[in-house]
Design a protein around this motif. Structure first.
Motif, PDB file in Angstrom:
ATOM      1  N   UNK A 185      20.390  31.108  34.084  1.00  0.00           N
ATOM      2  CA  UNK A 185      20.891  32.424  34.470  1.00  0.00           C
ATOM      3  C   UNK A 185      22.316  32.580  33.960  1.00  0.00           C
ATOM      4  N   UNK A 186      22.586  33.724  33.343  1.00  0.00           N
ATOM      5  CA  UNK A 186      23.894  34.009  32.768  1.00  0.00           C
ATOM      6  C   UNK A 186      24.573  35.098  33.592  1.00  0.00           C
ATOM      7  N   UNK A 187      25.744  34.753  34.142  1.00  0.00           N
ATOM      8  CA  UNK A 187      26.508  35.691  34.961  1.00  0.00           C
ATOM      9  C   UNK A 187      27.835  36.003  34.275  1.00  0.00           C
ATOM     10  N   UNK A 188      28.387  37.169  34.577  1.00  0.00           N
ATOM     11  CA  UNK A 188      29.748  37.501  34.187  1.00  0.00           C
ATOM     12  C   UNK A 188      30.538  37.745  35.465  1.00  0.00           C
ATOM     13  N   UNK A 189      31.789  37.240  35.492  1.00  0.00           N
ATOM     14  CA  UNK A 189      32.647  37.420  36.662  1.00  0.00           C
ATOM     15  C   UNK A 189      33.629  38.555  36.393  1.00  0.00           C
ATOM     16  N   UNK A 215      36.291  38.821  40.367  1.00  0.00           N
ATOM     17  CA  UNK A 215      35.928  37.701  41.214  1.00  0.00           C
ATOM     18  C   UNK A 215      34.487  37.688  41.664  1.00  0.00           C
ATOM     19  N   UNK A 216      33.701  38.694  41.272  1.00  0.00           N
ATOM     20  CA  UNK A 216      32.311  38.789  41.723  1.00  0.00           C
ATOM     21  C   UNK A 216      31.345  38.522  40.571  1.00  0.00           C
ATOM     22  N   UNK A 217      30.318  37.675  40.796  1.00  0.00           N
ATOM     23  CA  UNK A 217      29.356  37.401  39.728  1.00  0.00           C
ATOM     24  C   UNK A 217      28.343  38.536  39.585  1.00  0.00           C
ATOM     25  N   UNK A 218      28.051  38.884  38.338  1.00  0.00           N
ATOM     26  CA  UNK A 218      27.038  39.890  38.038  1.00  0.00           C
ATOM     27  C   UNK A 218      26.050  39.282  37.055  1.00  0.00           C
ATOM     28  N   UNK A 243      42.516  30.065  32.998  1.00  0.00           N
ATOM     29  CA  UNK A 243      43.253  28.797  33.019  1.00  0.00           C
ATOM     30  C   UNK A 243      44.322  28.830  34.109  1.00  0.00           C
ATOM     31  N   UNK A 244      45.023  29.954  34.235  1.00  0.00           N
ATOM     32  CA  UNK A 244      46.062  30.050  35.264  1.00  0.00           C
ATOM     33  C   UNK A 244      45.475  29.883  36.655  1.00  0.00           C
ATOM     34  N   UNK A 245      44.332  30.512  36.908  1.00  0.00           N
ATOM     35  CA  UNK A 245      43.722  30.400  38.236  1.00  0.00           C
ATOM     36  C   UNK A 245      43.393  28.952  38.567  1.00  0.00           C
ATOM     37  N   UNK A 289      45.748  42.653  35.178  1.00  0.00           N
ATOM     38  CA  UNK A 289      44.551  41.976  35.703  1.00  0.00           C
ATOM     39  C   UNK A 289      44.658  41.924  37.223  1.00  0.00           C
ATOM     40  N   UNK A 290      44.012  42.873  37.896  1.00  0.00           N
ATOM     41  CA  UNK A 290      44.168  43.018  39.350  1.00  0.00           C
ATOM     42  C   UNK A 290      43.712  41.773  40.104  1.00  0.00           C
ATOM     43  N   UNK A 291      42.625  41.145  39.643  1.00  0.00           N
ATOM     44  CA  UNK A 291      42.105  39.979  40.359  1.00  0.00           C
ATOM     45  C   UNK A 291      43.061  38.792  40.249  1.00  0.00           C
TER      46      UNK A 291
END
Length: 385
Positions: free
Chosen positions: A39-43, A46-49, A185-187, A215-217
Motif C-alpha cells: 500500500x502506497x500512502x502520501x502524508x 501529517x495525515x496518511x492518504x 529530515x528536520x522533523x 509548511x504549516x505542519x
C-alpha cells in the motif's frame, strides 16, 4: 481572433507543462517478494492518504512504478508491505526519478538501495547513522546496567562510554537539523536531539520557523518542540506523557480483566504496583514486554505486582498480544474506549507506553521507566523498603 486562439493554446500549453513539471516518478524494483500487498500512502498535513495498492505475486523480480503529484516543496510517501519488510518513507521533490531496489531474500531483513532522489538519500543517510549510534548506545547501556546491578568495578568506565555515544548521537541529530532544508529530515532531527545540553537554542528555532514558514505542519512540529521541550537558554523543562506528579496519589479506577471480573486499583493497596498503560498495536509497548517480564520474575517476592492497563478497543487483539508476549501472570485489565477512555483523560496520558510505580501507601514514587534501566530503578527502590 486567430491571435486570441493562438494565445489560448499557448496559455494552456504552459499550464499543462507546469502541471507536468510538478510531478515525480517513483519506481520500486523488488526481488524475492512473497505474495503480498503493498500500500502506497502520501502524508499531507501529517495525515496518511492512500494513493495506490499493488499485489505482488511472488515472482523472482517485480516492478511497480507510479507518477506522484508534488504539492509544496516535497512529498513524503509511506510504503507498507503486508508480509515482509519494514515501512519505507521516500521523500520526493519535483522532477525526482526515485528508484528503490528492495531485496527480500532474507525473511527477517529487507535490503534497500535508493537512487534518483536527494531528499530520500539525505533522510536515509541520517536514519542509518542514527541507527548505528543507537545500537552502540544500547550495547553500552546494557553492559553498564548489568555492571551496576552486579556492583562491578567497571561501572563508571561503561557509564562514560555510554554517555560519549549518546553525545555523538544527539550531536549528529542536532547538526542534521541545522543543515537541512528538508521538512522530513528536520522533523526526525527534532526528535533525535534529546533535551538539555543538545537541544536547539531559541535563535536556532527562529531560523527553523523562518526556513519552513510555508509548511504549516512543520511549523506546528517546531512550535510543539518549543512549547514542550527544554529549549536551551529558556529554562523550560520537558513535559512527560502524563499529568501526574511524584508523591501524588493516582485516582482509583476499576476495569474488567480477561474474564470480565472487575479489578480495582485500590484492591492492590499495600503492594508496590507498576501501573503500565499500553496497547497491542503499540510497537514501543511490545518492546518493553521482556523487561516487564524480567521485573515480574526478579521482584515476585518483593511485594511487587504489575497492573497492565490496555487501551485496546479490540479484545481479541489484546488477548493475542498477552499470549504472544508471555505476560499472562500480570494483572491485565482493558478499557475498551481506547483513547476516549475517562482514565486516559483523567491521567492526562498523551502517549504510550506510560507507567507509574505506586508505593504500598498508594503514592507515585516513579514514572515512565523504560527498558533495563527500569529494572535497575525498581531494584534500587524495592531494596529501600
Amino acid at each position: 481572433m486567430r491571435k486570441l486562439f493562438i494565445f489560448i493554446i499557448f496559455y494552456f500549453s504552459v499550464l499543462g507543462g507546469y502541471a507536468q513539471y510538478r510531478e515525480a516518478t517513483f519506481t520500486l524494483k523488488i526481488k524475492h517478494s512473497p505474495p503480498q500487498l503493498l500500500k502506497l500512502y502520501v502524508y499531507r498535513n501529517g495525515n496518511p492518504k492512500l494513493l495506490d495498492s499493488v499485489a505482488f505475486k511472488g515472482a523472482e523480480e517485480e516492478v511497480y512504478s507510479k507518477k506522484i503529484s508534488i504539492e509544496g516543496d516535497e512529498e513524503k510517501l509511506n510504503l507498507r508491505f503486508s508480509k515482509r519488510g519494514m515501512a519505507v518513507i521516500p521523500v520526493l521533490q519535483t522532477g525526482d526519478n526515485l528508484v528503490i531496489l528492495a531485496d527480500q531474500t532474507d525473511e527477517k531483513h529487507t535490503e534497500y538501495k535508493f537512487s534518483g532522489s536527494l531528499r530520500t538519500q539525505e533522510l536515509y543517510d541520517y536514519l542509518f547513522s542514527t541507527n548505528e549510534l543507537s545500537r552502540q548506545y544500547n550495547k553500552f547501556q546494557d553492559r553498564y546496567l548489568d555492571s551496576k546491578m552486579a556492583g562491578r568495578a567497571d561501572t563508571d568506565r561503561l557509564l562514560v562510554s555510554r554517555d560519549s555515544v549518546r553525545k555523538l548521537r544527539a550531536t549528529n541529530s542536532r547538526n542534521r537539523g541545522l543543515n537541512t532544508w528538508s521538512a522530513s529530515v528536520l522533523q526526525m532531527a527534532l526528535l533525535g536531539t534529546e533535551f538539555g545540553d543538545y537541544s536547539y537554542t531559541p535563535t536556532e528555532m527562529s531560523v527553523f520557523l523562518n526556513r519552513f514558514k510555508d509548511d504549516a505542519y512543520t511549523i506546528k512540529a517546531i512550535q510543539w518542540q518549543i512549547d514542550h521541550h527544554n529549549v536551551k537558554g529558556r529554562g523550560v523543562t520537558f513535559n512527560s506523557n502524563n499529568g501526574i506528579d511524584l508523591n501524588a496519589r493516582l485516582p482509583d479506577f476499576q476495569l474488567p480483566n480477561r474474564y470480565d471480573t472487575i479489578i480495582k486499583l485500590s484492591d492492590l493497596k499495600g503492594k508496590y504496583v507498576l501501573v503500565d498503560f499500553w496497547a497491542s498495536w503499540c510497537a514501543p509497548c511490545r518492546i518493553e514486554s521482556p523487561y516487564l517480564l524480567e521485573a515480574s520474575r526478579r521482584f515476585k517476592n518483593a511485594n511487587f505486582v504489575i497492573l497492565s492497563v490496555s487501551i485496546d478497543v479490540n479484545k481479541q487483539f489484546w488477548e493475542k498480544a498477552i499470549d504472544e508476549d508471555g505476560t499472562r501472570d500480570f494483572i491485565h485489565v482493558r478499557d475498551e474506549k481506547g483513547w476516549k477512555s475517562d482514565i486516559v483523560k483523567q491521567f492526562k496520558i498523551t502517549g504510550i507506553p506510560t507507567n507509574f510505580l505506586l508505593s504500598p501507601d498508594g503514592t507515585v514514587v516513579a514514572e515512565d521507566m523504560r527498558g533495563k534501566e527500569m529494572v535497575v530503578r525498581l531494584n534500587d527502590i524495592l531494596k529501600m523498603k
